[in-house]
Design an enzyme around this catalytic site. Structure first.
Site, short mmCIF file in Angstrom:
data_model
loop_
_atom_site.label_atom_id
_atom_site.label_comp_id
_atom_site.label_asym_id
_atom_site.label_seq_id
_atom_site.Cartn_x
_atom_site.Cartn_y
_atom_site.Cartn_z
N ASP A 1 14.23 58.26 15.53
CA ASP A 1 14.89 58.43 16.83
C ASP A 1 16.39 58.63 16.60
O ASP A 1 17.07 57.75 16.08
CB ASP A 1 14.66 57.16 17.67
N HIS B 1 11.82 57.72 19.85
CA HIS B 1 12.50 56.98 20.91
C HIS B 1 11.50 56.14 21.72
O HIS B 1 10.56 56.67 22.29
CB HIS B 1 13.15 58.02 21.82
N SER C 1 16.13 52.77 25.87
CA SER C 1 17.22 53.75 25.89
C SER C 1 18.39 53.17 26.71
O SER C 1 18.72 52.01 26.52
CB SER C 1 16.69 55.05 26.47
#
Ligand SMILES: *[C@@H]1O[C@H](CO)[C@@H](O)[C@H](O)[C@H]1NC(C)=O
Ligand SMILES: *[C@@H]1O[C@H](CO)[C@@H](O)[C@H](O)[C@H]1NC(C)=O
Ligand SMILES: *[C@@H]1O[C@H](CO)[C@@H](O)[C@H](O)[C@H]1NC(C)=O
Ligand SMILES: *[C@@H]1O[C@H](CO)[C@@H](O)[C@H](O)[C@H]1NC(C)=O
Ligand SMILES: CC(=O)N[C@H]1CO[C@H](CO)[C@@H](O)[C@@H]1O
Length: 492
Positions: free
Chosen positions: A435, A460, A173
């Site tokens: 995601d 994710h 991320s």
């Protein structure tokens, strides 16, 4: 942006919800370095916290103020001559559970790597300033964070005789973007990077996020996003009539009686409720038990089956049932969906305040670097009522930053890092098809040494979690693929 929405961002339901993760049964993990184990009062093993001295402002030689940054070490897998793996912390407390488990440790074991994790400045226990005043937050940026990483690499490399080893950066991320940018900006310090689910392109408006949410819900059941839209539209309609507020308060179990004094109030409520779906989609099947912390079994399938359950009443009532299920799952007695409470919390500059868990800091970074506002501005998604203007207005409300300033800062970020057009080598970009963040990620190979690894059907950061027997075969293949790339790159 509601804090809940913020918590969406990083590989993070896990990072934020469970700080108590730190505590792990002693000796439970093979290869877990005895040396770094200490015990808490209940005689359980926790990771020793180590500290490195950093400059407050890396870009001003005349400012010599310093502070201490937290990091963790696991040398259980290290074999002399092996590489050094550096896990980059993100917008929440560094979670030492990653020192015990996760795909990168599987790689470390096979490659004889020493593993380090550095907490991001201004998050967790890494406090560069006395408080979180807007004035102090000027030292919070990805550029300062990369300079922290560079200095950490230099001093720890020298102190442990690892200066000449090959260093590999990992992150998922926002830290995935940092992993890519660390390699981009400091190629002499980092040999290769694994940038998982990394949004490398900054953008003020990010309506594509909810479009992916729609597609992910539809892939479970074509009717599901339509039912969500119906429910959300009904709620928006009712919000126009104050006579319905008592019912809405009850239906969604709000902590205080609903009051709508401005557009911010309704937008905040609508965003908070949409957040239930956003969270579940982003972390579909990732929300599993990890390092002794119970996971949730709430998946897209579960939400869509509630939305399709006619015995619960009209779609609006099913939407409320989803909200109550989420509250129950996360042990919340009621839903705090009041913008004035949020404003009070988000403008509290104390390290003891509830937004100091990361909300105040991360939203500041969105206002001054990334945008990423998950607005309802696209027609191709089921939610209504939290447009870009509402999101950007929060930059003014929380930090006195104007919409023009946000737009300029975001453009500068792309100018500085290159956005999608990142020019570097030896960075791999794994992405998951469901995601929502993949829309801002590298989704196609840029070059042979800047490959994307596509994982159909995962959410994710899925590839960072420990392997499980029930994983999709393509997820297992993706982990192997990244391993082979690292093996190849470490020979270069
Ligand atoms: C509130 O809910 C009750 C029970 O569902 C319903 O009878 C009533 O009409 C609702 N009130 C308003 C103002 O919508
Ligand atoms: C989720 O797990 C809980 C506790 O293990 C269980 O009671 C519940 O029925 C499960 N829910 C679903 C939708 O599978
Ligand atoms: C900020 O939060 C702390 C901790 O909850 C609290 O003690 C303090 O009174 C708050 N400050 C303001 C200005 O509300
Ligand atoms: C907000 O910013 C503007 C211009 O940047 C400045 O003139 C004003 O004094 C600031 N307001 C506060 C409350 O800090
Ligand atoms: C969903 C998505 O963006 N997937 C991309 C991830 O990377 C691969 C390349 O390996 C692309 O083909 C996918 O389109």
């Amino acid at each position: 942006m509601a804090f809940q929405t913020f918590s969406l961002f990083p590989c993070k339901v896990i990072l934020l919800v469970v700080v108590s993760l730190l505590v792990v049964a002693e000796g439970q993990y093979k290869g877990f370095g005895k040396f770094y184990q200490v015990q808490d009062s209940s005689h359980r093993a926790v990771f020793e916290e180590l500290w490195v001295t950093q400059k407050l402002d890396h870009f001003n030689g005349a400012d010599s103020r310093e502070w201490k940054q937290r990091y963790f070490v696991n040398e259980a897998f290290y074999r002399p001559g092996g590489p050094v793996f550096l896990m980059i912390g993100g917008e929440g407390p560094a979670n030492s559970a990653w020192m015990l488990d996760g795909t990168w440790l599987t790689y470390a074991e096979k490659m004889g790597a020493l593993c380090l994790m550095l907490e991001h400045r201004f998050y967790g226990k890494s406090h560069p300033t006395a408080d979180l005043s807007t004035d102090n937050l000027r030292y919070l940026s990805s550029r300062q964070a990369l300079a922290d990483l560079a200095h950490f690499r230099t001093v720890v490399g020298e102190a442990r005789g690892l200066a000449n080893r090959k260093w590999v950066a990992f992150g998922g991320s926002y830290p995935g973007s940092l992993a890519a940018w660390f390699r981009l900006k400091y190629p002499h310090l980092v040999h290769a990077s694994v940038a998982t689910s990394a949004p490398v392109h900054a953008t003020v408006n990010f309506p594509e996020y909810l479009e992916v949410v729609r597609r992910s819900l539809a892939s479970e059941n074509a009717e599901c996003p339509l039912l969500v839209k119906k429910a959300s539209d009904t709620l928006v309609e009712r919000l126009k009539d104050p006579k319905t507020y008592d019912n809405i308060t009850k239906d969604f179990n709000l902590c205080s009686k609903l009051q709508i004094q401005s557009e911010m109030d309704s937008a905040y409520l609508l965003e908070t409720l949409a957040g239930n779906f956003m969270d579940v989609v982003q972390y579909n099947e990732d929300n599993r038990a990890f390092e002794g912390v119970p996971g949730t079994n709430i998946t897209i399938k579960v939400l869509c089956s509630i939305m399709g359950d006619t015995s619960l009443g009209e779609p609006y009532a099913r939407y409320a049932a989803v909200a109550r299920l989420m509250m129950h799952t996360f042990f919340m007695n009621c839903l705090d969906a009041s913008f004035s409470t949020n404003l009070r919390d988000m403008t509290n500059t104390s390290w003891e305040g509830s937004a100091a868990g990361g909300g105040r800091q991360w939203v500041y970074q969105t206002c001054t670097e990334f945008g990423f506002y998950q607005s309802t501005d696209s027609p191709d998604q089921p939610f209504t009522g939290f447009p870009l203007e509402y999101q950007v207005k929060q930059c003014a409300d929380y930090y006195n930053i104007s919409a023009e300033q946000v737009a300029e800062a975001v453009a500068q970020t792309n100018e500085y890092y290159g956005g999608y057009d990142i020019r570097s080598t030896r960075i791999v970009f794994p992405n998951g098809s469901i995601d929502p963040w993949h829309a801002l990620g590298i989704t196609q190979d840029i070059a042979a040494d800047l490959p994307a690894v596509f994982i159909k059907g995962t959410a994710h950061c899925a590839n960072m979690y420990p392997a499980r027997s029930e994983d999709l075969p393509q997820l297992a293949l993706a982990r192997d693929h990244v391993f082979l790339l690292l093996q190849q790159w470490l020979k270069q």
